[in-house]
Design a protein around this motif. Structure first.
Motif, PDB file in Angstrom:
ATOM      1  N   ILE A  78       0.829  -1.213   0.000  1.00  0.00           N
ATOM      2  CA  ILE A  78       0.000   0.000   0.000  1.00  0.00           C
ATOM      3  C   ILE A  78       0.866   1.267   0.000  1.00  0.00           C
ATOM      4  O   ILE A  78       0.470   2.300  -0.552  1.00  0.00           O
ATOM      5  N   GLU A  79       2.063   1.180   0.570  1.00  0.00           N
ATOM      6  CA  GLU A  79       2.920   2.369   0.639  1.00  0.00           C
ATOM      7  C   GLU A  79       3.333   2.861  -0.742  1.00  0.00           C
ATOM      8  O   GLU A  79       3.755   4.007  -0.897  1.00  0.00           O
ATOM      9  N   SER A  80       3.230   1.986  -1.752  1.00  0.00           N
ATOM     10  CA  SER A  80       3.654   2.396  -3.103  1.00  0.00           C
ATOM     11  C   SER A  80       2.498   2.974  -3.914  1.00  0.00           C
ATOM     12  O   SER A  80       2.684   3.374  -5.058  1.00  0.00           O
ATOM     13  N   ILE A  81       1.310   3.014  -3.336  1.00  0.00           N
ATOM     14  CA  ILE A  81       0.119   3.355  -4.127  1.00  0.00           C
ATOM     15  C   ILE A  81      -0.154   4.860  -4.151  1.00  0.00           C
ATOM     16  O   ILE A  81      -0.886   5.358  -4.983  1.00  0.00           O
ATOM     17  N   GLY A  82       0.466   5.595  -3.277  1.00  0.00           N
ATOM     18  CA  GLY A  82       0.246   7.040  -3.224  1.00  0.00           C
ATOM     19  C   GLY A  82       0.462   7.512  -1.803  1.00  0.00           C
ATOM     20  O   GLY A  82       0.702   6.693  -0.913  1.00  0.00           O
ATOM     21  N   ASN A  83       0.394   8.814  -1.600  1.00  0.00           N
ATOM     22  CA  ASN A  83       0.529   9.303  -0.224  1.00  0.00           C
ATOM     23  C   ASN A  83      -0.391  10.500  -0.030  1.00  0.00           C
ATOM     24  O   ASN A  83      -1.053  10.931  -0.979  1.00  0.00           O
ATOM     25  N   GLU A  84      -0.427  11.009   1.181  1.00  0.00           N
ATOM     26  CA  GLU A  84      -1.445  12.023   1.495  1.00  0.00           C
ATOM     27  C   GLU A  84      -1.290  13.289   0.659  1.00  0.00           C
ATOM     28  O   GLU A  84      -2.257  14.016   0.450  1.00  0.00           O
ATOM     29  N   ASN A  85      -0.082  13.547   0.181  1.00  0.00           N
ATOM     30  CA  ASN A  85       0.114  14.738  -0.653  1.00  0.00           C
ATOM     31  C   ASN A  85      -0.081  14.458  -2.135  1.00  0.00           C
ATOM     32  O   ASN A  85      -0.102  15.379  -2.937  1.00  0.00           O
ATOM     33  N   ASN A  86      -0.179  13.199  -2.476  1.00  0.00           N
ATOM     34  CA  ASN A  86      -0.281  12.830  -3.890  1.00  0.00           C
ATOM     35  C   ASN A  86      -1.109  11.548  -3.992  1.00  0.00           C
ATOM     36  O   ASN A  86      -0.577  10.467  -4.221  1.00  0.00           O
ATOM     37  N   LEU A  87      -2.422  11.708  -3.786  1.00  0.00           N
ATOM     38  CA  LEU A  87      -3.290  10.528  -3.787  1.00  0.00           C
ATOM     39  C   LEU A  87      -3.393   9.950  -5.186  1.00  0.00           C
ATOM     40  O   LEU A  87      -3.486  10.680  -6.174  1.00  0.00           O
ATOM     41  N   SER A  88      -3.383   8.632  -5.246  1.00  0.00           N
ATOM     42  CA  SER A  88      -3.616   7.964  -6.531  1.00  0.00           C
ATOM     43  C   SER A  88      -5.125   7.945  -6.796  1.00  0.00           C
ATOM     44  O   SER A  88      -5.940   8.232  -5.900  1.00  0.00           O
ATOM     45  N   ASN A  89      -5.501   7.581  -8.008  1.00  0.00           N
ATOM     46  CA  ASN A  89      -6.930   7.570  -8.347  1.00  0.00           C
ATOM     47  C   ASN A  89      -7.737   6.652  -7.441  1.00  0.00           C
ATOM     48  O   ASN A  89      -8.853   6.983  -7.042  1.00  0.00           O
ATOM     49  N   VAL A  90      -7.178   5.493  -7.120  1.00  0.00           N
ATOM     50  CA  VAL A  90      -7.942   4.563  -6.282  1.00  0.00           C
ATOM     51  C   VAL A  90      -8.153   5.168  -4.887  1.00  0.00           C
ATOM     52  O   VAL A  90      -9.237   5.040  -4.293  1.00  0.00           O
ATOM     53  N   GLN A  91      -7.156   5.854  -4.387  1.00  0.00           N
ATOM     54  CA  GLN A  91      -7.315   6.500  -3.073  1.00  0.00           C
ATOM     55  C   GLN A  91      -8.328   7.641  -3.154  1.00  0.00           C
ATOM     56  O   GLN A  91      -9.147   7.822  -2.248  1.00  0.00           O
ATOM     57  N   SER A 147     -16.933   2.889  -4.051  1.00  0.00           N
ATOM     58  CA  SER A 147     -15.595   3.460  -4.316  1.00  0.00           C
ATOM     59  C   SER A 147     -14.908   2.709  -5.431  1.00  0.00           C
ATOM     60  O   SER A 147     -14.314   3.305  -6.345  1.00  0.00           O
ATOM     61  N   ILE A 148     -14.996   1.379  -5.387  1.00  0.00           N
ATOM     62  CA  ILE A 148     -14.280   0.590  -6.390  1.00  0.00           C
ATOM     63  C   ILE A 148     -14.942   0.734  -7.753  1.00  0.00           C
ATOM     64  O   ILE A 148     -14.250   0.908  -8.779  1.00  0.00           O
ATOM     65  N   THR A 149     -16.270   0.720  -7.815  1.00  0.00           N
ATOM     66  CA  THR A 149     -16.910   0.869  -9.125  1.00  0.00           C
ATOM     67  C   THR A 149     -16.619   2.263  -9.689  1.00  0.00           C
ATOM     68  O   THR A 149     -16.437   2.433 -10.892  1.00  0.00           O
ATOM     69  N   SER A 150     -16.526   3.247  -8.823  1.00  0.00           N
ATOM     70  CA  SER A 150     -16.169   4.590  -9.288  1.00  0.00           C
ATOM     71  C   SER A 150     -14.720   4.592  -9.812  1.00  0.00           C
ATOM     72  O   SER A 150     -14.433   5.167 -10.868  1.00  0.00           O
ATOM     73  N   PHE A 151     -13.825   3.928  -9.101  1.00  0.00           N
ATOM     74  CA  PHE A 151     -12.420   3.836  -9.548  1.00  0.00           C
ATOM     75  C   PHE A 151     -12.348   3.138 -10.920  1.00  0.00           C
ATOM     76  O   PHE A 151     -11.565   3.546 -11.794  1.00  0.00           O
ATOM     77  N   LEU A 152     -13.185   2.123 -11.121  1.00  0.00           N
ATOM     78  CA  LEU A 152     -13.123   1.381 -12.380  1.00  0.00           C
ATOM     79  C   LEU A 152     -13.490   2.256 -13.574  1.00  0.00           C
ATOM     80  O   LEU A 152     -13.083   1.986 -14.711  1.00  0.00           O
ATOM     81  N   LYS A 153     -14.270   3.317 -13.299  1.00  0.00           N
ATOM     82  CA  LYS A 153     -14.674   4.218 -14.397  1.00  0.00           C
ATOM     83  C   LYS A 153     -13.621   5.293 -14.653  1.00  0.00           C
ATOM     84  O   LYS A 153     -13.706   6.038 -15.632  1.00  0.00           O
ATOM     85  N   MET A 154     -12.646   5.397 -13.774  1.00  0.00           N
ATOM     86  CA  MET A 154     -11.620   6.445 -13.938  1.00  0.00           C
ATOM     87  C   MET A 154     -10.603   6.004 -14.999  1.00  0.00           C
ATOM     88  O   MET A 154     -10.449   4.809 -15.239  1.00  0.00           O
ATOM     89  N   PRO A 155      -9.935   6.970 -15.639  1.00  0.00           N
ATOM     90  CA  PRO A 155      -8.960   6.592 -16.670  1.00  0.00           C
ATOM     91  C   PRO A 155      -7.805   5.776 -16.089  1.00  0.00           C
ATOM     92  O   PRO A 155      -7.503   5.867 -14.943  1.00  0.00           O
TER      93      PRO A 155
END
Ligand code: FES
Ligand code: FES
Length: 155
Positions: A78-91, A147-155
């Protein structure tokens, strides 16, 4: 004579060398040796999914895998997925859809969400089926699935 085994594992894009006892679980080296404590231990029966990480880009339960099985492989936590200053799309999707309550199970759900996207899932039913290996003990499933279905619609 030491019975430790030398391993080389790529963890979050960094080559890590470790000497471990053959019985050591992957989750234990992540948490205890590498301080990657975002990967949680939520059960002792391999059921909850809080410990999920990506092994060679596939979701696995790190409590059910020996570290020696990961020699010369790549792991993402999970530490590689993003951080509080740079959230990934899934976050962002979890944040925007209130996909967490206590948050203990969230790292595992995020890893499963990434795998859902990789597998081109799209419907709510497919997502619910896929999540059978993840427990949220707060029972916040409605917003997690949203949240996950919304993430699936993201680019
Ligand atoms: Fe791995 Fe629960 S800690 S499945
Ligand atoms: Fe609390 Fe899932 S948000 S266990």
């Amino acid at each position: 004579m030491s019975n430790k085994i030398a391993l080389k594992i790529n963890i979050n894009n960094e080559e890590i060398k470790l000497n471990v006892e053959p019985r050591t679980l992957l989750v234990d080296i992540l948490r205890n040796n590498l301080n990657l404590t975002g990967t949680h231990i939520g059960c002792d029966t391999s059921q909850c999914g809080s410990c999920m990480v990506l092994l060679e880009n596939e979701c696995v339960k790190s409590c059910s895998l020996l570290a020696v099985q990961c020699d010369n492989k790549s792991i993402k936590t999970i530490e590689s997925i993003g951080n509080e200053n740079n959230l990934s799309n899934v976050q962002k999707a979890f944040k925007n859809n209130h996909g967490l309550q206590c948050g203990f199970c969230t790292p595992g759900f995020i890893m499963s969400a990434i795998e859902c996207k990789k597998n081109n899932l799209s419907s709510e039913d497919e997502v619910r089926d896929f999540l059978e290996g993840n427990f949220c003990r707060c029972t916040g499933y409605q917003n997690i699935v949203k949240s996950i279905t919304s993430f699936l619609k993201m680019p």
